[in-house]
Design a protein around this motif. Sequence first.
Motif, PDB file in Angstrom:
ATOM      1  N   SER A   2     -45.250  37.925   8.031  1.00 16.10           N
ATOM      2  CA  SER A   2     -46.114  36.737   9.331  1.00 16.10           C
ATOM      3  C   SER A   2     -47.602  37.277   9.391  1.00 16.10           C
ATOM      4  O   SER A   2     -48.311  36.130   9.739  1.00 16.10           O
ATOM      5  CB  SER A   2     -45.437  37.137  10.272  1.00 16.10           C
ATOM      6  OG  SER A   2     -44.754  38.749  10.879  1.00 16.10           O
ATOM      7  N   ASP A  45     -46.562  24.895  -1.205  1.00 14.06           N
ATOM      8  CA  ASP A  45     -45.859  26.028  -0.530  1.00 14.06           C
ATOM      9  C   ASP A  45     -46.359  26.283   0.629  1.00 14.06           C
ATOM     10  O   ASP A  45     -47.468  26.560   1.356  1.00 14.06           O
ATOM     11  CB  ASP A  45     -46.509  27.387  -0.931  1.00 14.06           C
ATOM     12  CG  ASP A  45     -45.905  28.684  -0.665  1.00 14.06           C
ATOM     13  OD1 ASP A  45     -45.395  28.752  -0.050  1.00 14.06           O
ATOM     14  OD2 ASP A  45     -46.505  29.689  -0.217  1.00 14.06           O
ATOM     15  N   ARG A  47     -44.747  26.488   3.755  1.00  7.78           N
ATOM     16  CA  ARG A  47     -44.083  27.824   4.807  1.00  7.78           C
ATOM     17  C   ARG A  47     -45.121  29.258   4.544  1.00  7.78           C
ATOM     18  O   ARG A  47     -44.722  29.234   4.676  1.00  7.78           O
ATOM     19  CB  ARG A  47     -42.756  27.811   4.618  1.00  7.78           C
ATOM     20  CG  ARG A  47     -41.845  26.617   4.793  1.00  7.78           C
ATOM     21  CD  ARG A  47     -40.359  27.097   5.015  1.00  7.78           C
ATOM     22  NE  ARG A  47     -40.144  28.172   5.766  1.00  7.78           N
ATOM     23  CZ  ARG A  47     -38.861  27.999   5.489  1.00  7.78           C
ATOM     24  NH1 ARG A  47     -38.456  27.724   5.406  1.00  7.78           N
ATOM     25  NH2 ARG A  47     -38.400  28.969   7.011  1.00  7.78           N
ATOM     26  N   LYS A  48     -46.431  28.959   3.431  1.00 11.70           N
ATOM     27  CA  LYS A  48     -46.607  29.778   3.454  1.00 11.70           C
ATOM     28  C   LYS A  48     -45.682  31.423   2.431  1.00 11.70           C
ATOM     29  O   LYS A  48     -46.431  32.608   2.768  1.00 11.70           O
ATOM     30  CB  LYS A  48     -47.311  30.972   4.724  1.00 11.70           C
ATOM     31  CG  LYS A  48     -48.532  29.521   5.063  1.00 11.70           C
ATOM     32  CD  LYS A  48     -49.036  30.309   6.707  1.00 11.70           C
ATOM     33  CE  LYS A  48     -50.210  29.346   7.348  1.00 11.70           C
ATOM     34  NZ  LYS A  48     -50.866  29.555   8.402  1.00 11.70           N
ATOM     35  N   VAL A  49     -44.987  31.038   1.757  1.00 10.68           N
ATOM     36  CA  VAL A  49     -44.245  32.150   1.729  1.00 10.68           C
ATOM     37  C   VAL A  49     -44.963  32.488   0.433  1.00 10.68           C
ATOM     38  O   VAL A  49     -45.212  34.044   0.226  1.00 10.68           O
ATOM     39  CB  VAL A  49     -42.652  31.965   1.315  1.00 10.68           C
ATOM     40  CG1 VAL A  49     -42.094  33.178   0.785  1.00 10.68           C
ATOM     41  CG2 VAL A  49     -42.241  31.303   1.868  1.00 10.68           C
TER      42      VAL A  49
END
Length: 439
Positions: A2, A45, A47-49
């Motif tokens: 995060s 992507d 959700r930026k995973v």
Amino acid sequence: MSDLADYLTARAGIWHYARRVPAAFAEFDPRGVIRQSTKIRVIDDPRKVRAARAAARINSELEAYWRDGLRGDAVAARARYDKVRRDARRLGFEYISAVEVSQRPIEEILQRFEALAARNVIDDKPAEAALLGTVPAPALELTGLFDEFETLMKASLRTMSEDQLRKWRNPKKRAIANFIKVVGNKAVAQLTRADALDFQRWWQARVIAEDMEIETANKDIGHLNKMLRKVEHAHQMQIGPIFAQMRIEGGTTGQRVAFDPKFVQDELLKDGALDGLNDEARRVLYLISETGLRLSEACNLTRETIKLDAAVPHVMVRPNGRKMKTEQSERDIPLVGVALEAMKLQPDGFPRYRHKSDSLSALVNKFLDSKKLLREDGQTLYSLRHTFEDRLTAVEAPDKLAAALMGHKYHRPRYGVGPSLAQKREWLEKIAFKKLPAV
């Protein structure tokens, strides 16, 4: 992830890593904000995973670059400072800071200016810096504490073997790493008593929460105290004994428990009891059981220090490329019983374990434990040395002779050359194990 995701911004449909250069690194990295594409599309992507993982790689490389920059800057600063100190000595003065110069008697200040004039170096900037103290001392940070301490201890370390140096270095490096976890990589000159108290509280919490040994904490505290006092004195930092009286009470030294001599005779020296150990490991155990040698002393014997053809067969404990534990450790010990039989088969010593006593200790202790031959908590291979001492006490060996065999200091004025090999053998034969295994 995060925190790293916070460094991600979308530009033209691509996730980009963006981070402002911290103030601590701004001097040698003037870019302001670092921007780099992750090459991962936002639509693929959302959700930026995956992008966060890419950001982690970029961030790691960037921080490594910054750290290297700091180290490089620190090295350059140290070089400048060392040079200006040499220049000051060459000109006949001690190098002191500009603030200290201003606080000296006016006569001394004038002498410094006169020295510049006399040497016709008024416009020589390096000479001015040397005599007027305009180059600041480089800040020594905690990450550089160990290297500085080792440099100051160089003369004392010169006789240590590589294995001894490793054992000397590692606990000190661990103590510094733990301290940095608590207070950060502070400049040594800025450390305070509050930092030491925070470290003590951190260790107290670990002792309770993780069931850590109190003595482990106290060793960290002791190492830090010694290093800081040595460096403080050398650099005239005047930070004070911030770790004084910081030891945590209630610790134990973890004294090893001796084997009962009857157990050694009936169990350890029983035929077949040590089957499964290689020949060298087994014979080191036999040697220690009859001589009380420290494990490192046994492992580092050589053909030159094993005297099987002497009138009294014996081994000579000598440095052999390593530092002796104490001055009294250098001694000659007769070979009797199972030790003599073992050494007849090892006339060159134990090359497999030379300078590797830790490896041998781990191997033998694991073997003894698997065979249920460590019957009490605290027993290890080293316990045979304590058993040896107990056996000398049981036959009322003279204190001076026991100290000579153990390599201990004899706490009385020293006269003469001490007990002879023949005298030592006489007492060792009184305690020699009678029923011997095939070696």
